[in-house]
Design a protein around this motif. Structure first.
Motif, mmCIF file in Angstrom:
data_model
loop_
_atom_site.group_PDB
_atom_site.id
_atom_site.type_symbol
_atom_site.label_atom_id
_atom_site.label_comp_id
_atom_site.label_asym_id
_atom_site.label_seq_id
_atom_site.Cartn_x
_atom_site.Cartn_y
_atom_site.Cartn_z
ATOM 1 N N UNK A 1 -12.454 2.810 24.970
ATOM 2 C CA UNK A 1 -13.812 2.256 24.952
ATOM 3 C C UNK A 1 -14.637 2.931 23.865
ATOM 4 N N UNK A 2 -15.781 2.314 23.553
ATOM 5 C CA UNK A 2 -16.689 2.921 22.577
ATOM 6 C C UNK A 2 -17.136 4.309 23.029
ATOM 7 N N UNK A 3 -17.380 4.446 24.336
ATOM 8 C CA UNK A 3 -17.813 5.735 24.865
ATOM 9 C C UNK A 3 -16.746 6.803 24.704
ATOM 10 N N UNK A 4 -15.501 6.441 24.946
ATOM 11 C CA UNK A 4 -14.409 7.413 24.785
ATOM 12 C C UNK A 4 -14.235 7.806 23.333
ATOM 13 N N UNK A 5 -14.331 6.832 22.438
ATOM 14 C CA UNK A 5 -14.200 7.130 21.009
ATOM 15 C C UNK A 5 -15.363 7.999 20.542
ATOM 16 N N UNK A 6 -16.557 7.726 21.030
ATOM 17 C CA UNK A 6 -17.702 8.555 20.665
ATOM 18 C C UNK A 6 -17.502 9.997 21.116
ATOM 19 N N UNK A 7 -17.062 10.182 22.368
ATOM 20 C CA UNK A 7 -16.882 11.542 22.878
ATOM 21 C C UNK A 7 -15.780 12.280 22.117
ATOM 22 N N UNK A 8 -14.715 11.545 21.755
ATOM 23 C CA UNK A 8 -13.664 12.193 20.965
ATOM 24 C C UNK A 8 -14.209 12.608 19.600
ATOM 25 N N UNK A 9 -14.901 11.694 18.914
ATOM 26 C CA UNK A 9 -15.432 11.999 17.592
ATOM 27 C C UNK A 9 -16.402 13.180 17.635
ATOM 28 N N UNK A 10 -17.211 13.227 18.662
ATOM 29 C CA UNK A 10 -18.161 14.339 18.780
ATOM 30 C C UNK A 10 -17.436 15.665 18.973
ATOM 31 N N UNK A 11 -16.386 15.664 19.779
ATOM 32 C CA UNK A 11 -15.613 16.887 19.984
ATOM 33 C C UNK A 11 -14.890 17.297 18.705
ATOM 34 N N UNK A 12 -14.320 16.312 18.011
ATOM 35 C CA UNK A 12 -13.620 16.593 16.763
ATOM 36 C C UNK A 12 -14.572 17.213 15.738
ATOM 37 N N UNK A 13 -15.754 16.630 15.587
ATOM 38 C CA UNK A 13 -16.706 17.129 14.605
ATOM 39 C C UNK A 13 -17.307 18.476 15.005
ATOM 40 N N UNK A 14 -17.365 18.763 16.292
ATOM 41 C CA UNK A 14 -17.903 20.047 16.741
ATOM 42 C C UNK A 14 -17.130 21.205 16.128
ATOM 43 N N UNK A 15 -15.825 21.050 15.988
ATOM 44 C CA UNK A 15 -15.029 22.076 15.325
ATOM 45 C C UNK A 15 -15.034 21.908 13.812
ATOM 46 N N UNK A 16 -14.856 20.674 13.338
ATOM 47 C CA UNK A 16 -14.654 20.472 11.907
ATOM 48 C C UNK A 16 -15.906 20.740 11.090
ATOM 49 N N UNK A 17 -17.090 20.582 11.670
ATOM 50 C CA UNK A 17 -18.320 20.624 10.865
ATOM 51 C C UNK A 17 -18.486 21.936 10.111
ATOM 52 N N UNK A 18 -17.951 23.003 10.650
ATOM 53 C CA UNK A 18 -18.139 24.317 10.010
ATOM 54 C C UNK A 18 -17.369 24.423 8.689
ATOM 55 N N UNK A 19 -16.470 23.486 8.448
ATOM 56 C CA UNK A 19 -15.648 23.507 7.239
ATOM 57 C C UNK A 19 -16.085 22.462 6.209
ATOM 58 N N UNK A 20 -17.159 21.726 6.495
ATOM 59 C CA UNK A 20 -17.576 20.607 5.647
ATOM 60 C C UNK A 20 -18.866 20.913 4.894
ATOM 61 N N UNK A 21 -19.191 20.044 3.965
ATOM 62 C CA UNK A 21 -20.434 20.121 3.200
ATOM 63 C C UNK A 21 -20.298 19.298 1.941
ATOM 64 N N UNK A 22 -21.420 18.786 1.424
ATOM 65 C CA UNK A 22 -21.332 17.891 0.269
ATOM 66 C C UNK A 22 -20.824 18.594 -0.976
ATOM 67 N N UNK A 23 -20.869 19.937 -1.012
ATOM 68 C CA UNK A 23 -20.295 20.689 -2.123
ATOM 69 C C UNK A 23 -19.008 21.408 -1.704
ATOM 70 N N UNK A 24 -18.533 21.127 -0.502
ATOM 71 C CA UNK A 24 -17.362 21.833 0.031
ATOM 72 C C UNK A 24 -16.229 20.873 0.344
#
Length: 449
Positions: free
Chosen positions: A140-163
């Motif tokens: 469902x959309x809700x399940x995909x949203x929760x997965x994406x949010x969990x995935x980004x919670x970890x990945x965000x620390x490694x991202x950036x427009x210059x990174x």
């Protein structure tokens, strides 16, 4: 197909030893190294300072746990990946793939290919790739949203427009990018639009990005056909897949006068001798998210679905493999050649097996490798980053014209490089060498890092 130069054999041996069992990565590295014998013979300095060894080793590999809760309250655990392969030319750039087949070897192969693909665009972007073994199909959309949010919670620390700037890939479209960007924004308290590409138009996306990979592949093949005074007009074409790349490949081919007679998904393929109805295909795959068999059911007369055999048994003059890696085998290549194929353009990443590529090249079939032909998506992602950086928004026509110019320039670069190294018309060698030289020169300039 050429063999590995003896000076490069230690490099391949090291890759095989360090990355045991990662067959797709082995395949991608082998293909590039097979092209570099002529380069190191002409320019031995590329063998110094372990330059080629460093190109084959990712700068960083990130693997993490992704816990999420389904609609019934049950907790699931998936594995997340991001391989930041090479940043000599710019921030890491490459898509995220959500599919059960994803593992670190597949992500490494994709990141390695992305490094050279991005170099071919001439734009300031390095190579990376990421994803998860999460399967969005049936969720469902809700399940995909929760997965994406969990995935980004970890990945965000490694991202950036210059990174590092991810985008979409298999299983990651506009919906998923929206959820990922929303969580990144929430976690960082910044509206850093350039950190993800493939965004919706209402929050910083680029016009023509959805169409870019498919359109770009067609522009490349159009230029390749023109070298033999050929064109898409009145040609029978088979396009594998029915996702974003395949749909817009078919759309641009139709604009150029070709007739797409077959497309597919993981359940089978449809043949429509009157030409694939693009409006119906978009309704089935983009709006309703149905299996490809639904296209045949709704179309009725003239369309048939098959869940046996291969889409490549359908006779065509131009083949555009646009689904996934190693989908087109040696057996398929033989069938296409026997049925009179004149050109093959890879819309997916490494969709043809080494045996298939060898058969095409030996038969004199015009062959456009994925790292060149499907560079339109990442090129337009870089244009999206440019628009985000300048707080600007271009028209569809402006963006598509830039895309067309970039793809034709990539074609001409590959063709000129093949000529320079004594193999006219060999786009595999041309793409591999042209991409390698640009990355290698940047790495040499930056020192041993």
């Amino acid at each position: 197909m050429s063999k590995i130069d003896e000076k490069l054999e230690p490099v391949l041996d090291q890759v095989l030893r360090r990355n045991a069992g990662e067959l797709e990565f082995h395949q991608a590295v082998t293909e590039v190294l097979e092209s570099l014998g002529r380069v190191v013979a002409k320019y031995p300095s590329y063998l110094e300072n372990a330059l080629i060894e460093r190109i084959c080793e990712p700068e960083r590999q990130i693997i993490f746990r992704v816990p999420w809760v389904d609609d019934q309250g049950q907790v699931h655990i998936n594995r997340g990946f991001r391989v930041q392969f090479n940043s000599a030319l710019g921030p890491y750039k490459g898509g995220l793939r959500f599919h059960p087949s994803v593992n670190v070897g597949i992500i490494k192969f994709l990141g390695f290919e992305q490094t050279f693909k991005n170099a071919l665009t001439g734009l300031p972007i390095g190579g990376g790739k990421g994803g998860s073994d999460f399967d969005p199909r049936g969720r469902s959309d809700g399940e995909i949203m929760r997965f994406c949010q969990s995935y980004m919670t970890e990945l965000h620390r490694h991202l950036g427009e210059y990174t590092d700037v991810p985008a979409g890939d298999i299983g990651v479209g506009g919906r998923e990018i929206g959820y990922l960007f929303g969580q990144y924004k929430r976690l960082t308290n910044r509206y850093e639009a350039g950190v993800l590409t493939g965004k919706g138009l209402v929050y910083g996306g680029s016009r023509a990005r959805t169409e870019a990979t498919g359109y770009g592949a067609v522009y490349f093949v159009e230029r390749m056909l023109a070298t033999k005074q050929l064109a898409f007009d009145q040609r029978r074409v088979v396009v594998s897949g029915s996702g974003n790349v395949a749909i817009y490949t078919a759309e641009k081919i139709t604009e150029f006068g070709g007739k797409v007679v077959a497309c597919s998904d993981s359940s089978g393929y449809v043949v429509d001798e009157g030409g694939i109805d693009l409006a119906l295909l978009k309704e089935v795959k983009e709006s309703r998210r149905e299996r490809i068999s639904e296209y045949a059911r709704l179309k009725g007369d003239g369309a048939r679905f098959s869940d046996t055999g291969s889409i490549w048994d359908v006779p065509c003059e131009i083949a555009m493999p646009s689904a996934t890696q190693n989908e087109l085998t040696g057996r398929d290549a033989k069938a296409l050649i026997q049925n009179g194929v004149i050109a093959v353009g890879e819309g997916a990443n490494m969709p043809s097996t080494p045996e298939a590529v060898r058969f095409f090249r030996e038969a004199g079939v015009l062959f456009a490798p994925g790292k060149a032909a499907n560079a339109g998506g990442v090129a337009t992602s870089a244009l999206e980053m440019q628009q985000n950086a300048s707080r600007d928004s271009w028209t569809f026509e402006q963006t598509e014209q830039r895309l067309a110019d970039i793809m034709r320039r990539i074609h001409d670069t590959c063709a000129a490089t093949a000529d320079e190294f004594g193999t006219p018309g060999d786009y595999v060698l041309g793409a591999n060498i042209a991409g390698f030289v640009r990355v290698a020169e940047a790495m040499r300039a930056l020192g041993v890092i």
